[in-house]
Design an enzyme around this catalytic site. Structure first.
Site, PDB file in Angstrom:
ATOM      1  N   ASP A 118      -2.376   0.534   8.116  1.00  0.00           N
ATOM      2  CA  ASP A 118      -1.150   1.316   7.894  1.00  0.00           C
ATOM      3  C   ASP A 118      -0.025   0.933   8.870  1.00  0.00           C
ATOM      4  O   ASP A 118       0.806   1.777   9.232  1.00  0.00           O
ATOM      5  CB  ASP A 118      -1.432   2.832   7.987  1.00  0.00           C
ATOM      6  CG  ASP A 118      -2.473   3.279   6.965  1.00  0.00           C
ATOM      7  OD1 ASP A 118      -2.508   2.707   5.864  1.00  0.00           O
ATOM      8  OD2 ASP A 118      -3.257   4.199   7.270  1.00  0.00           O
ATOM      9  N   SER A 127       4.835   6.810   2.352  1.00  0.00           N
ATOM     10  CA  SER A 127       5.439   5.523   2.703  1.00  0.00           C
ATOM     11  C   SER A 127       4.768   4.422   1.901  1.00  0.00           C
ATOM     12  O   SER A 127       3.545   4.428   1.727  1.00  0.00           O
ATOM     13  CB  SER A 127       5.204   5.197   4.187  1.00  0.00           C
ATOM     14  OG  SER A 127       5.576   6.265   5.015  1.00  0.00           O
ATOM     15  N   HIS A 157       0.851   5.176   1.416  1.00  0.00           N
ATOM     16  CA  HIS A 157       0.145   6.007   2.383  1.00  0.00           C
ATOM     17  C   HIS A 157       0.814   7.387   2.417  1.00  0.00           C
ATOM     18  O   HIS A 157       2.039   7.483   2.470  1.00  0.00           O
ATOM     19  CB  HIS A 157       0.209   5.347   3.766  1.00  0.00           C
ATOM     20  CG  HIS A 157      -0.560   6.112   4.796  1.00  0.00           C
ATOM     21  ND1 HIS A 157      -1.939   6.128   4.827  1.00  0.00           N
ATOM     22  CD2 HIS A 157      -0.148   6.920   5.797  1.00  0.00           C
ATOM     23  CE1 HIS A 157      -2.337   6.909   5.819  1.00  0.00           C
ATOM     24  NE2 HIS A 157      -1.276   7.401   6.425  1.00  0.00           N
ATOM     25  N   ASN A 174       0.856  -1.196   0.000  1.00  0.00           N
ATOM     26  CA  ASN A 174       0.000   0.000   0.000  1.00  0.00           C
ATOM     27  C   ASN A 174       0.889   1.241   0.000  1.00  0.00           C
ATOM     28  O   ASN A 174       2.007   1.200   0.526  1.00  0.00           O
ATOM     29  CB  ASN A 174      -0.856  -0.010   1.277  1.00  0.00           C
ATOM     30  CG  ASN A 174      -1.760   1.205   1.385  1.00  0.00           C
ATOM     31  OD1 ASN A 174      -2.418   1.610   0.408  1.00  0.00           O
ATOM     32  ND2 ASN A 174      -1.806   1.812   2.566  1.00  0.00           N
TER      33      ASN A 174
HETATM   34  C1  GAR Z   1      -2.706   9.039  -2.756  1.00  0.00           C
HETATM   35  O1  GAR Z   1      -2.256  10.234  -2.208  1.00  0.00           O
HETATM   36  C2  GAR Z   1      -2.492   7.890  -1.774  1.00  0.00           C
HETATM   37  O2  GAR Z   1      -1.321   8.010  -1.019  1.00  0.00           O
HETATM   38  C3  GAR Z   1      -3.708   8.026  -0.909  1.00  0.00           C
HETATM   39  O3  GAR Z   1      -4.763   8.321  -1.796  1.00  0.00           O
HETATM   40  C4  GAR Z   1      -4.231   9.045  -2.907  1.00  0.00           C
HETATM   41  C5  GAR Z   1      -4.693   8.360  -4.177  1.00  0.00           C
HETATM   42  O4  GAR Z   1      -4.387   9.137  -5.308  1.00  0.00           O
HETATM   43  N1  GAR Z   1      -3.963   6.832  -0.177  1.00  0.00           N
HETATM   44  C6  GAR Z   1      -4.458   6.814   1.053  1.00  0.00           C
HETATM   45  O5  GAR Z   1      -4.767   7.806   1.666  1.00  0.00           O
HETATM   46  C7  GAR Z   1      -4.630   5.425   1.649  1.00  0.00           C
HETATM   47  N2  GAR Z   1      -4.883   5.500   3.042  1.00  0.00           N
HETATM   48  P1  GAR Z   1      -4.427   8.499  -6.757  1.00  0.00           P
HETATM   49  O6  GAR Z   1      -5.803   7.831  -6.914  1.00  0.00           O
HETATM   50  O7  GAR Z   1      -4.305   9.671  -7.678  1.00  0.00           O
HETATM   51  O8  GAR Z   1      -3.299   7.535  -6.874  1.00  0.00           O
END
Ligand code: GAR
Length: 201
Positions: free
Chosen positions: A148, A139, A112, A110
């Site tokens: 997480d 991360s 985060h 994942n």
């Molecule tokens: C990213 O910033 C990722 O790190 C976050 O969602 C966004 C997705 O963007 N993930 C989380 O918060 C998971 N807990 P994307 O759809 O443009 O890749």
């Protein structure tokens, strides 16, 4: 060596997914994205994936109400059907049950948007600003039953500027995510490939 068959799970725009698809065009990339799976029918990333020639499938979590495990059994059958060997969560905004996590232990990662173990969960950028942190980041970690909490594979850092809002900080971190995630996927795929574990069923 044969690349690891990859599924990317998304809930929205899928820019991290795009960064991985782009990196995977290289001949020596150790993973081959074959499936993009979304829990939302309207996830923008599904269109991008279909245009790139991947299977783009949605399983609407709302159809399962509060029954998370039945929703995940539906996800699992799509993953098994596509002979997936590794799962990459890229903005997949559903908490996973221990049952699903166990199916993919050592095969699921994942990204985060914080410097874990700081700020698991939501609103990571606002929390970094509220705490007066002078750096933030992202991360990539192995997925375990605690949200997480799994061991970190790689991190990237950015400075927090005095002028930052949660949005400007998120944008600066996201640019780093796009560089970090394709590298971390490759590292994890190499490890999975070298262990040669049997496929999940
Ligand atoms: C990213 O910033 C990722 O790190 C976050 O969602 C966004 C997705 O963007 N993930 C989380 O918060 C998971 N807990 P994307 O759809 O443009 O890749």
């Amino acid at each position: 060596m044969t690349p690891v068959r990859l599924a990317i799970l998304i809930s929205g725009r899928g820019t991290n997914m795009e960064a991985i698809l782009h990196a995977a065009e290289a001949d020596d990339y150790p993973a081959k994205p074959v499936l993009v799976l979304s829990n939302r029918l309207d996830a923008k990333g599904l269109e991008t994936a279909a245009r790139a020639g991947l299977s783009a499938v949605s399983v609407d979590h709302k159809a399962y109400g509060k029954d998370r495990e039945t929703f995940e059994r539906a996800l699992q059958s799509v993953l098994v059907e596509h002979q997936i060997e590794m799962v990459v969560l890229a903005g997949f905004m559903r908490i996973l049950t221990p049952w699903f996590v166990r199916q993919w232990t050592g095969r699921m990662i994942n990204i985060h948007p914080s410097l874990l173990p700081k700020y698991p969960g939501l609103q990571t950028h606002q929390r970094a600003l509220d705490a007066g942190d002078d750096e933030a980041g992202c991360s990539v970690h192995w997925v375990t039953e605690g949200v997480d909490e799994g061991s970190v594979i790689a991190q990237a850092r950015v400075p927090v500027l005095a002028s930052d809002s949660a949005e400007s900080l998120a944008a600066r971190v996201l640019a780093e995510e796009h560089k970090l995630y394709p590298k971390a996927v490759a590292l994890a795929a190499e490890q999975i490939r070298s262990k040669k574990k049997p496929l999940p069923v």
